[in-house]
Design a protein around this motif. Structure first.
Motif, PDB file in Angstrom:
ATOM      1  N   LEU A  55       0.822  -1.205   0.000  1.00 16.10           N
ATOM      2  CA  LEU A  55       0.000   0.000   0.000  1.00 16.10           C
ATOM      3  C   LEU A  55       0.859   1.259   0.000  1.00 16.10           C
ATOM      4  O   LEU A  55       0.536   2.234  -0.692  1.00 16.10           O
ATOM      5  CB  LEU A  55      -0.932   0.015   1.214  1.00 16.10           C
ATOM      6  CG  LEU A  55      -2.065  -1.004   1.220  1.00 16.10           C
ATOM      7  CD1 LEU A  55      -2.762  -1.008   2.569  1.00 16.10           C
ATOM      8  CD2 LEU A  55      -3.054  -0.704   0.102  1.00 16.10           C
ATOM      9  N   LEU A  56       1.938   1.249   0.749  1.00 16.84           N
ATOM     10  CA  LEU A  56       2.812   2.423   0.824  1.00 16.84           C
ATOM     11  C   LEU A  56       3.424   2.759  -0.535  1.00 16.84           C
ATOM     12  O   LEU A  56       3.631   3.934  -0.842  1.00 16.84           O
ATOM     13  CB  LEU A  56       3.913   2.208   1.866  1.00 16.84           C
ATOM     14  CG  LEU A  56       3.474   2.391   3.305  1.00 16.84           C
ATOM     15  CD1 LEU A  56       4.489   1.787   4.271  1.00 16.84           C
ATOM     16  CD2 LEU A  56       3.283   3.871   3.606  1.00 16.84           C
ATOM     17  N   ARG A  57       3.696   1.760  -1.343  1.00 20.59           N
ATOM     18  CA  ARG A  57       4.295   1.996  -2.658  1.00 20.59           C
ATOM     19  C   ARG A  57       3.373   2.758  -3.598  1.00 20.59           C
ATOM     20  O   ARG A  57       3.825   3.494  -4.456  1.00 20.59           O
ATOM     21  CB  ARG A  57       4.689   0.675  -3.315  1.00 20.59           C
ATOM     22  CG  ARG A  57       5.971   0.118  -2.802  1.00 20.59           C
ATOM     23  CD  ARG A  57       6.434  -1.058  -3.674  1.00 20.59           C
ATOM     24  NE  ARG A  57       7.191  -2.007  -2.892  1.00 20.59           N
ATOM     25  CZ  ARG A  57       6.711  -3.040  -2.235  1.00 20.59           C
ATOM     26  NH1 ARG A  57       5.421  -3.304  -2.288  1.00 20.59           N
ATOM     27  NH2 ARG A  57       7.478  -3.835  -1.533  1.00 20.59           N
ATOM     28  N   SER A  58       2.073   2.566  -3.437  1.00 19.64           N
ATOM     29  CA  SER A  58       1.139   3.165  -4.389  1.00 19.64           C
ATOM     30  C   SER A  58       0.220   4.220  -3.772  1.00 19.64           C
ATOM     31  O   SER A  58      -0.647   4.754  -4.462  1.00 19.64           O
ATOM     32  CB  SER A  58       0.295   2.068  -5.041  1.00 19.64           C
ATOM     33  OG  SER A  58      -0.386   1.340  -4.055  1.00 19.64           O
ATOM     34  N   ALA A  59       0.412   4.551  -2.510  1.00 23.03           N
ATOM     35  CA  ALA A  59      -0.474   5.498  -1.824  1.00 23.03           C
ATOM     36  C   ALA A  59      -0.081   6.938  -2.125  1.00 23.03           C
ATOM     37  O   ALA A  59       1.068   7.239  -2.460  1.00 23.03           O
ATOM     38  CB  ALA A  59      -0.432   5.255  -0.324  1.00 23.03           C
ATOM     39  N   SER A  60      -1.045   7.820  -1.970  1.00 21.71           N
ATOM     40  CA  SER A  60      -0.772   9.249  -2.096  1.00 21.71           C
ATOM     41  C   SER A  60       0.045   9.702  -0.891  1.00 21.71           C
ATOM     42  O   SER A  60       0.159   8.988   0.114  1.00 21.71           O
ATOM     43  CB  SER A  60      -2.083  10.032  -2.157  1.00 21.71           C
ATOM     44  OG  SER A  60      -2.747   9.962  -0.896  1.00 21.71           O
ATOM     45  N   ALA A  61       0.589  10.891  -0.973  1.00 22.15           N
ATOM     46  CA  ALA A  61       1.435  11.415   0.106  1.00 22.15           C
ATOM     47  C   ALA A  61       0.676  11.485   1.423  1.00 22.15           C
ATOM     48  O   ALA A  61       1.204  11.114   2.470  1.00 22.15           O
ATOM     49  CB  ALA A  61       1.982  12.788  -0.271  1.00 22.15           C
ATOM     50  N   GLU A  62      -0.567  11.935   1.380  1.00 19.51           N
ATOM     51  CA  GLU A  62      -1.318  12.053   2.636  1.00 19.51           C
ATOM     52  C   GLU A  62      -1.691  10.683   3.198  1.00 19.51           C
ATOM     53  O   GLU A  62      -1.711  10.502   4.409  1.00 19.51           O
ATOM     54  CB  GLU A  62      -2.542  12.937   2.474  1.00 19.51           C
ATOM     55  CG  GLU A  62      -3.562  12.451   1.482  1.00 19.51           C
ATOM     56  CD  GLU A  62      -4.677  13.450   1.250  1.00 19.51           C
ATOM     57  OE1 GLU A  62      -5.840  13.030   1.308  1.00 19.51           O
ATOM     58  OE2 GLU A  62      -4.376  14.628   1.021  1.00 19.51           O
ATOM     59  N   ASP A  63      -1.973   9.724   2.332  1.00 13.59           N
ATOM     60  CA  ASP A  63      -2.282   8.372   2.796  1.00 13.59           C
ATOM     61  C   ASP A  63      -1.030   7.672   3.328  1.00 13.59           C
ATOM     62  O   ASP A  63      -1.106   6.891   4.266  1.00 13.59           O
ATOM     63  CB  ASP A  63      -2.897   7.531   1.683  1.00 13.59           C
ATOM     64  CG  ASP A  63      -4.305   7.973   1.326  1.00 13.59           C
ATOM     65  OD1 ASP A  63      -4.994   8.534   2.208  1.00 13.59           O
ATOM     66  OD2 ASP A  63      -4.715   7.754   0.172  1.00 13.59           O
TER      67      ASP A  63
END
Length: 85
Positions: A55-63
């Motif tokens: 998830l961290l690889r594809s998440a937005s900056a805020e996520d």
């Protein structure tokens, strides 16, 4: 990555963490706790950690910020279970 996907994953991971914490408490309370359940909880935490990596690889900056904090909590719980504290 959609917000609903991240929200669903966060919910699943927090459920896994609650299960792992319960197994940790149970192992402290009863010396002869069920080692299979404890091991299962540890495996689920590792799966949650791997899911967070994805998830961290594809998440937005805020996520990413929220997911990173959740991953830190998973790591802390994993350490507690290893140390038995």
């Amino acid at each position: 990555m959609t917000n609903s996907h991240i929200t669903g994953a966060v919910k699943e991971i927090t459920d896994v963490m609650a299960y792992a914490e319960e197994q940790l408490k149970e192992s402290k309370r009863i010396q002869q706790s069920n080692p299979e359940e404890f091991t299962n909880a540890q495996m689920k935490l590792e799966e949650a950690n791997l899911e967070l990596d994805n998830l961290l690889r594809s998440a937005s900056a805020e996520d990413r910020d929220e997911l990173f904090r959740l991953q830190q909590r998973v790591h802390q719980l994993q350490n507690k279970m290893i140390l038995g504290i």
